[in-house]
Design a protein around this motif. Structure first.
Motif, PDB file in Angstrom:
ATOM      1  N   UNK A  53       1.169  -0.956  -0.228  1.00  0.00           N
ATOM      2  CA  UNK A  53      -0.174  -0.163   0.227  1.00  0.00           C
ATOM      3  C   UNK A  53       0.858   1.417   0.683  1.00  0.00           C
ATOM      4  N   UNK A  54       0.379   2.788  -0.458  1.00  0.00           N
ATOM      5  CA  UNK A  54       1.561   3.577  -0.765  1.00  0.00           C
ATOM      6  C   UNK A  54       1.726   3.617   0.979  1.00  0.00           C
ATOM      7  N   UNK A  55       2.843   4.386   1.283  1.00  0.00           N
ATOM      8  CA  UNK A  55       3.487   4.520   2.910  1.00  0.00           C
ATOM      9  C   UNK A  55       3.744   3.568   3.618  1.00  0.00           C
ATOM     10  N   UNK A  56       3.352   1.948   2.783  1.00  0.00           N
ATOM     11  CA  UNK A  56       4.293   1.196   3.457  1.00  0.00           C
ATOM     12  C   UNK A  56       5.929   0.650   2.389  1.00  0.00           C
ATOM     13  N   UNK A  57       6.766  -0.272   3.010  1.00  0.00           N
ATOM     14  CA  UNK A  57       7.899  -0.434   2.636  1.00  0.00           C
ATOM     15  C   UNK A  57       7.887  -2.222   2.904  1.00  0.00           C
ATOM     16  N   UNK A  58       8.591  -2.092   1.854  1.00  0.00           N
ATOM     17  CA  UNK A  58       8.310  -4.264   1.483  1.00  0.00           C
ATOM     18  C   UNK A  58       9.979  -4.090   1.936  1.00  0.00           C
ATOM     19  N   UNK A  59       9.957  -4.868   2.707  1.00  0.00           N
ATOM     20  CA  UNK A  59      11.318  -5.517   3.063  1.00  0.00           C
ATOM     21  C   UNK A  59      11.517  -7.539   3.034  1.00  0.00           C
ATOM     22  N   UNK A 110      32.842 -21.453  -0.797  1.00  0.00           N
ATOM     23  CA  UNK A 110      33.442 -21.318   0.615  1.00  0.00           C
ATOM     24  C   UNK A 110      32.080 -21.630   1.967  1.00  0.00           C
ATOM     25  N   UNK A 111      31.263 -21.207   1.101  1.00  0.00           N
ATOM     26  CA  UNK A 111      30.062 -21.414   2.315  1.00  0.00           C
ATOM     27  C   UNK A 111      29.444 -22.188   1.608  1.00  0.00           C
ATOM     28  N   UNK A 112      27.684 -23.351   2.300  1.00  0.00           N
ATOM     29  CA  UNK A 112      26.708 -24.076   1.484  1.00  0.00           C
ATOM     30  C   UNK A 112      24.791 -22.874   1.700  1.00  0.00           C
ATOM     31  N   UNK A 113      25.352 -21.827   2.360  1.00  0.00           N
ATOM     32  CA  UNK A 113      24.512 -21.065   1.957  1.00  0.00           C
ATOM     33  C   UNK A 113      24.586 -19.720   1.570  1.00  0.00           C
ATOM     34  N   UNK A 114      23.811 -18.644   0.733  1.00  0.00           N
ATOM     35  CA  UNK A 114      23.544 -18.099   0.335  1.00  0.00           C
ATOM     36  C   UNK A 114      22.986 -17.007   0.096  1.00  0.00           C
ATOM     37  N   UNK A 115      22.940 -15.712   0.529  1.00  0.00           N
ATOM     38  CA  UNK A 115      21.842 -14.782   0.706  1.00  0.00           C
ATOM     39  C   UNK A 115      21.339 -13.859  -0.027  1.00  0.00           C
ATOM     40  N   UNK A 116      20.604 -12.844  -0.285  1.00  0.00           N
ATOM     41  CA  UNK A 116      20.923 -11.510  -0.514  1.00  0.00           C
ATOM     42  C   UNK A 116      19.037 -10.343  -0.148  1.00  0.00           C
ATOM     43  N   UNK A 117      19.269  -9.593  -0.207  1.00  0.00           N
ATOM     44  CA  UNK A 117      17.568  -8.688   0.146  1.00  0.00           C
ATOM     45  C   UNK A 117      17.524  -7.851  -0.861  1.00  0.00           C
ATOM     46  N   UNK A 118      16.528  -6.593  -0.098  1.00  0.00           N
ATOM     47  CA  UNK A 118      15.698  -5.905  -0.863  1.00  0.00           C
ATOM     48  C   UNK A 118      15.256  -5.044   0.135  1.00  0.00           C
ATOM     49  N   UNK A 119      14.716  -3.665  -0.581  1.00  0.00           N
ATOM     50  CA  UNK A 119      13.051  -2.746   0.217  1.00  0.00           C
ATOM     51  C   UNK A 119      13.050  -2.201  -0.741  1.00  0.00           C
ATOM     52  N   UNK A 120      11.513  -1.739  -0.811  1.00  0.00           N
ATOM     53  CA  UNK A 120      11.039  -0.693  -1.551  1.00  0.00           C
ATOM     54  C   UNK A 120      10.071  -0.201  -0.584  1.00  0.00           C
ATOM     55  N   UNK A 121      10.404   1.114  -0.716  1.00  0.00           N
ATOM     56  CA  UNK A 121       9.305   2.522  -0.052  1.00  0.00           C
ATOM     57  C   UNK A 121       8.682   2.982  -1.145  1.00  0.00           C
ATOM     58  N   UNK A 122       7.040   2.324  -0.952  1.00  0.00           N
ATOM     59  CA  UNK A 122       6.176   3.201  -1.533  1.00  0.00           C
ATOM     60  C   UNK A 122       5.360   4.548  -0.974  1.00  0.00           C
ATOM     61  N   UNK A 123       5.672   5.158  -1.551  1.00  0.00           N
ATOM     62  CA  UNK A 123       5.659   6.827  -1.351  1.00  0.00           C
ATOM     63  C   UNK A 123       4.106   6.779  -1.386  1.00  0.00           C
ATOM     64  N   UNK A 124       3.497   7.865  -0.160  1.00  0.00           N
ATOM     65  CA  UNK A 124       2.150   8.118   0.644  1.00  0.00           C
ATOM     66  C   UNK A 124       1.904   8.592  -1.095  1.00  0.00           C
ATOM     67  N   UNK A 125       0.339   8.802  -1.091  1.00  0.00           N
ATOM     68  CA  UNK A 125      -0.341   9.726  -2.276  1.00  0.00           C
ATOM     69  C   UNK A 125      -1.550  10.119  -2.493  1.00  0.00           C
ATOM     70  N   UNK A 126      -2.183  11.127  -2.219  1.00  0.00           N
ATOM     71  CA  UNK A 126      -3.588  11.151  -1.291  1.00  0.00           C
ATOM     72  C   UNK A 126      -4.195  11.348  -3.271  1.00  0.00           C
ATOM     73  N   UNK A 127      -3.869  11.354  -4.255  1.00  0.00           N
ATOM     74  CA  UNK A 127      -4.450  10.401  -5.044  1.00  0.00           C
ATOM     75  C   UNK A 127      -5.190   9.257  -5.549  1.00  0.00           C
ATOM     76  N   UNK A 128      -3.572   8.067  -4.771  1.00  0.00           N
ATOM     77  CA  UNK A 128      -3.936   7.364  -5.030  1.00  0.00           C
ATOM     78  C   UNK A 128      -3.835   6.027  -3.691  1.00  0.00           C
ATOM     79  N   UNK A 129      -4.448   5.538  -3.955  1.00  0.00           N
ATOM     80  CA  UNK A 129      -4.887   4.481  -2.625  1.00  0.00           C
ATOM     81  C   UNK A 129      -4.943   3.312  -3.116  1.00  0.00           C
TER      82      UNK A 129
END
Length: 419
Positions: free
Chosen positions: A272-278, A317-336
């Protein structure tokens, strides 16, 4: 905006003990209920070899005692902790008697730190190394209750009480389905000790750690005791697809899947607008693979435009490999309306010669949708976020410092010429 995340390989032990110590908000899909009091029993090898002085100039026994004292001071409230010894009492040469030498030094229950420390202080390296019998007794010590149960075994040598193989003992404990994890630590281990302790840990989904220094021992035992107190999150099995349109819709939670070698899997999340996906992903090599490999996690719009990505690579050298990301969705008065974000997981593992490629490699995916920052600039602005203010201050400071230095230099030259 964080575009790439390359975590250290050490933190990726995530898949070795799926889901230990990860907490999510109350709306998480993963099953997280109020837990009963966790139980931990520290099992310490007190055999004669613990007299060896090769850990930071002191004996292995001295290092173990110091670690126990510090861990007892830091044990979280609510953890029921006990201590069991092996090889601490029988000094003779009768193997049959030596292999019975395991005793509970401090019973599993509410911790009295002073009493427990006093008991540890009395220990002196003595006898045999009956690891198998000690594990059987420790499993009995932890019976009852619904909380997490963990054995932390600390030893500097192989079991001397075969044919009761401690690996088989650990496997029998795991086969009972009692939810008991055994973690092992080897004090300056040789190859045989390392293999045996690794086998014990692997049988119950625990971890093995080789220890060379006192601080390593203290830190690792403390981490394992703390882990027992963490809330348990049960991963939810899911199945990604080969395209976003048919991908499963995920909410905040912890998920597991399987992915073939070199395959890509798609999932989708509403933000949703105003939320962040991690989001973060770990892929484990549970069989022999070629040394050069990587994992890519992409956040993409439903129209195929890439929003952000995280990637990591490894050299075997390791048996597991990991990565990540973040995406913030800006708030909008026009789009909810919520935005559907497609998550693509791709791996570049390749199987070694003669290795089966099916089933696919274990994948663990963490999704968390939280309230976003107050302003998009907090995390955007070409990746600098609020660092723009710092950058501007540094530029202004440098400019003013240059002016002052130039004026001082001209003044000194003028004085030199006058004199």
């Amino acid at each position: 905006m964080i575009r790439t995340h390359r975590p250290a390989a050490g933190v990726c032990a995530l898949l070795a003990a799926l889901a230990a110590g990860i907490a999510f908000p109350g709306h998480a899909v993963a099953d997280e209920t109020e837990q009963a009091a966790p139980k931990v029993e520290l099992v310490l090898d007190v055999s004669g070899s613990m007299r060896t002085a090769d850990i930071d100039g002191g004996t292995r026994m001295a290092a173990a005692k110091q670690a126990f004292n510090e861990v007892l001071d830091a044990t979280p409230e609510g953890v029921q902790l006990g201590i069991r010894t092996l090889g601490a009492n029988y000094r003779g040469n009768d193997r049959k008697e030596g292999c019975k030498d395991t005793a509970q030094l401090y019973p599993v229950g509410t911790l009295d730190r002073t009493e427990a420390k006093t008991a540890v202080a009395t220990l002196s390296p003595t006898g045999w190394t009956p690891i198998g019998p000690a594990l059987l007794k420790a499993a009995d010590d932890l019976q009852g209750g619904d909380g997490t149960r963990r054995i932390v075994l600390i030893s500097d040598g192989e079991d001397t009480c075969q044919p009761l193989d401690p690996c088989e003992v650990a496997r029998s404990i795991a086969a009972k389905g009692v939810g008991l994890t055994i973690d092992t630590l080897g004090l300056v281990p040789d190859a045989k000790t390392r293999d045996q302790l690794s086998c014990i840990a692997d049988a119950t989904g625990g971890t093995y750690t080789s220890v060379q220094h006192k601080e390593e021992l203290t830190d690792r035992v403390g981490q394992l005791v703390d882990r027992a107190a963490d809330p348990v999150v049960t991963p939810v099995a899911t199945e990604g697809t080969d395209q976003c349109s048919s991908a499963p819709a995920l909410k905040s939670g912890l998920y597991t899947d399987r992915e073939e070698f070199g395959q890509q899997r798609w999932y989708k999340v509403d933000v949703n607008p105003g939320q962040e996906l991690r989001a973060s992903v770990s892929v484990a090599a549970d069989r022999a693979v070629n040394a050069d490999y990587g994992v890519l996690l992409r956040a993409v719009t439903v129209h195929g435009r890439e929003i952000v990505r995280g990637e990591a690579s490894g050299l075997g050298r390791t048996d597991v490999i990991s990565t990540g990301l973040r995406y913030p969705k800006a708030e909008s008065d026009d789009d909810t309306t919520p935005e559907t974000v497609c998550l693509q997981v791709t791996n570049s593992f390749s199987a070694a010669s003669g290795v089966k490629t099916s089933p696919g490699l274990p994948v663990e995916l963490t999704v968390d949708v939280v309230d976003g920052p107050s302003k998009a600039s907090d995390v955007a602005s070409f990746g600098l976020g609020r660092g723009w203010w710092l950058l501007g201050a540094l530029v202004l400071t440098g400019f003013l410092a240059g002016l002052v230095w130039g004026w001082v230099s001209r003044w000194r030259v003028a004085v030199w010429r006058t004199n």
